[in-house]
Design a protein around this motif. Structure first.
Motif, PDB file in Angstrom:
ATOM      1  N   UNK A 192       8.282   7.693   2.119  1.00  0.00           N
ATOM      2  CA  UNK A 192       8.846   8.485   3.218  1.00  0.00           C
ATOM      3  C   UNK A 192       9.651   7.622   4.200  1.00  0.00           C
ATOM      4  N   UNK A 193      10.679   8.219   4.755  1.00  0.00           N
ATOM      5  CA  UNK A 193      11.472   7.525   5.771  1.00  0.00           C
ATOM      6  C   UNK A 193      10.788   7.593   7.133  1.00  0.00           C
ATOM      7  N   UNK A 194      10.136   8.728   7.407  1.00  0.00           N
ATOM      8  CA  UNK A 194       9.505   8.944   8.710  1.00  0.00           C
ATOM      9  C   UNK A 194       8.013   9.216   8.547  1.00  0.00           C
ATOM     10  N   UNK A 199       0.866  -1.175   0.000  1.00  0.00           N
ATOM     11  CA  UNK A 199       0.000   0.000   0.000  1.00  0.00           C
ATOM     12  C   UNK A 199       0.902   1.224   0.000  1.00  0.00           C
ATOM     13  N   UNK A 200       0.700   2.127  -0.958  1.00  0.00           N
ATOM     14  CA  UNK A 200       1.576   3.280  -1.075  1.00  0.00           C
ATOM     15  C   UNK A 200       1.365   4.222   0.120  1.00  0.00           C
ATOM     16  N   UNK A 201       2.434   4.551   0.836  1.00  0.00           N
ATOM     17  CA  UNK A 201       2.286   5.395   2.032  1.00  0.00           C
ATOM     18  C   UNK A 201       1.794   6.806   1.722  1.00  0.00           C
ATOM     19  N   UNK A 202       2.217   7.349   0.591  1.00  0.00           N
ATOM     20  CA  UNK A 202       1.831   8.715   0.209  1.00  0.00           C
ATOM     21  C   UNK A 202       1.108   8.656  -1.130  1.00  0.00           C
ATOM     22  N   UNK A 245      16.290  11.034   3.424  1.00  0.00           N
ATOM     23  CA  UNK A 245      16.106   9.591   3.449  1.00  0.00           C
ATOM     24  C   UNK A 245      14.861   9.145   2.704  1.00  0.00           C
ATOM     25  N   UNK A 246      14.025  10.111   2.267  1.00  0.00           N
ATOM     26  CA  UNK A 246      12.877   9.772   1.446  1.00  0.00           C
ATOM     27  C   UNK A 246      13.361   9.330   0.061  1.00  0.00           C
ATOM     28  N   UNK A 247      12.641   8.388  -0.538  1.00  0.00           N
ATOM     29  CA  UNK A 247      13.000   7.890  -1.863  1.00  0.00           C
ATOM     30  C   UNK A 247      11.893   8.264  -2.844  1.00  0.00           C
ATOM     31  N   UNK A 248      12.238   9.092  -3.820  1.00  0.00           N
ATOM     32  CA  UNK A 248      11.287   9.520  -4.838  1.00  0.00           C
ATOM     33  C   UNK A 248      11.320   8.520  -5.999  1.00  0.00           C
ATOM     34  N   UNK A 249      10.155   8.260  -6.573  1.00  0.00           N
ATOM     35  CA  UNK A 249      10.106   7.230  -7.609  1.00  0.00           C
ATOM     36  C   UNK A 249       9.106   7.586  -8.702  1.00  0.00           C
ATOM     37  N   UNK A 251       9.951   0.528   5.192  1.00  0.00           N
ATOM     38  CA  UNK A 251      11.004   1.510   4.929  1.00  0.00           C
ATOM     39  C   UNK A 251      11.072   1.783   3.431  1.00  0.00           C
ATOM     40  N   UNK A 252      11.628   2.932   3.036  1.00  0.00           N
ATOM     41  CA  UNK A 252      11.684   3.252   1.602  1.00  0.00           C
ATOM     42  C   UNK A 252      12.324   2.158   0.757  1.00  0.00           C
ATOM     43  N   UNK A 253      13.439   1.583   1.244  1.00  0.00           N
ATOM     44  CA  UNK A 253      14.112   0.596   0.409  1.00  0.00           C
ATOM     45  C   UNK A 253      13.478  -0.787   0.492  1.00  0.00           C
ATOM     46  N   UNK A 254      12.665  -1.033   1.507  1.00  0.00           N
ATOM     47  CA  UNK A 254      11.842  -2.247   1.491  1.00  0.00           C
ATOM     48  C   UNK A 254      10.821  -2.151   0.355  1.00  0.00           C
ATOM     49  N   UNK A 255      10.227  -0.963   0.187  1.00  0.00           N
ATOM     50  CA  UNK A 255       9.272  -0.742  -0.905  1.00  0.00           C
ATOM     51  C   UNK A 255       9.966  -0.854  -2.257  1.00  0.00           C
TER      52      UNK A 255
END
Length: 210
Positions: free
Chosen positions: A56-58, A11-14, A115-119, A70-74
């Motif tokens: 997001x990281x947080x 599920x996308x957090x944002x 620490x956020x990962x944009x995609x 976590x971002x890199x788990x996604x």
């Protein structure tokens, strides 16, 4: 906004600021003597969509829920689905978007030291095909098999029945027989004469499981 592969889900957090589904008709043109150019409808093309957001990281007020990966788990989950060519179920609640897709492209980056990962994620609709099955006794085509071209939500062709028991729902039955609760509408469509409200099924009913 969800992506699911069998029992695995993201599920996308944002939620992205916007989304769109691109679809088109396939129109072929030919030249006919004395008539000139004509257009022939060739069916409907595969739908596509592109999602741009960030993991997001947080936790923050703009996040849709808490306890997200976590971002890199996604990132690793999506990368794995793409590398293995798996069929995914793409859904956006409270919309009509609910379709099988495969990952067409996926790119990501960090750019603000948070620490956020944009995609940017591109998805392409997946359509199953009907493959003729040959009867070896008389060499005639007797039936068709609904077969996926790649791995993912495999569908068994054999029809079953199920007697509704306590706690059963269309979602739980789809989860049991297909491995994916989002396929509940298959069961609903096959039993519309009996089921008036898909949220209510009664103990003792015998449902067809297509």
């Amino acid at each position: 906004m969800w992506l699911r592969q069998a029992n695995d889900a993201l599920r996308f957090p944002v939620f992205p600021s916007s989304f769109e589904i691109n679809s088109k008709a396939i129109v072929n043109t030919s030249n006919v003597l004395k008539l000139g150019e004509i257009a022939v409808f060739g069916g409907v093309g595969l739908r596509t969509t592109e999602i741009s957001s960030f993991f997001p990281k947080n936790e923050a007020s703009y996040c849709d829920y808490t306890g997200f990966p976590t971002p890199y788990d996604c990132v690793n989950k999506i990368q794995k689905w793409m590398n293995e060519g798996l069929i995914l179920r793409y859904t956006i609640t409270e919309t009509n978007i609910n379709m099988e897709v495969i990952v067409d492209s996926f790119k990501y980056e960090e750019k603000d030291c948070t620490g956020d990962v944009y995609f940017t994620l591109s998805l392409k609709e997946y359509k199953r095909i009907q493959i003729p099955k040959v009867n070896t006794n008389n060499d005639k085509i007797s039936s068709k098999l609904d077969l996926p071209l790649t791995k993912g939500f495999e569908v068994k062709n054999k029809q079953k029945t199920h007697r509704v028991g306590k706690g059963d729902s269309l979602w739980s039955l789809a989860k049991k027989y297909y491995g994916n609760g989002d396929l509940w509408k298959r069961i609903y469509d096959a039993n519309k004469k009996l089921i008036k409200n898909p949220d209510i099924i009664q103990d003792g009913w015998v449902l067809t499981i297509p």
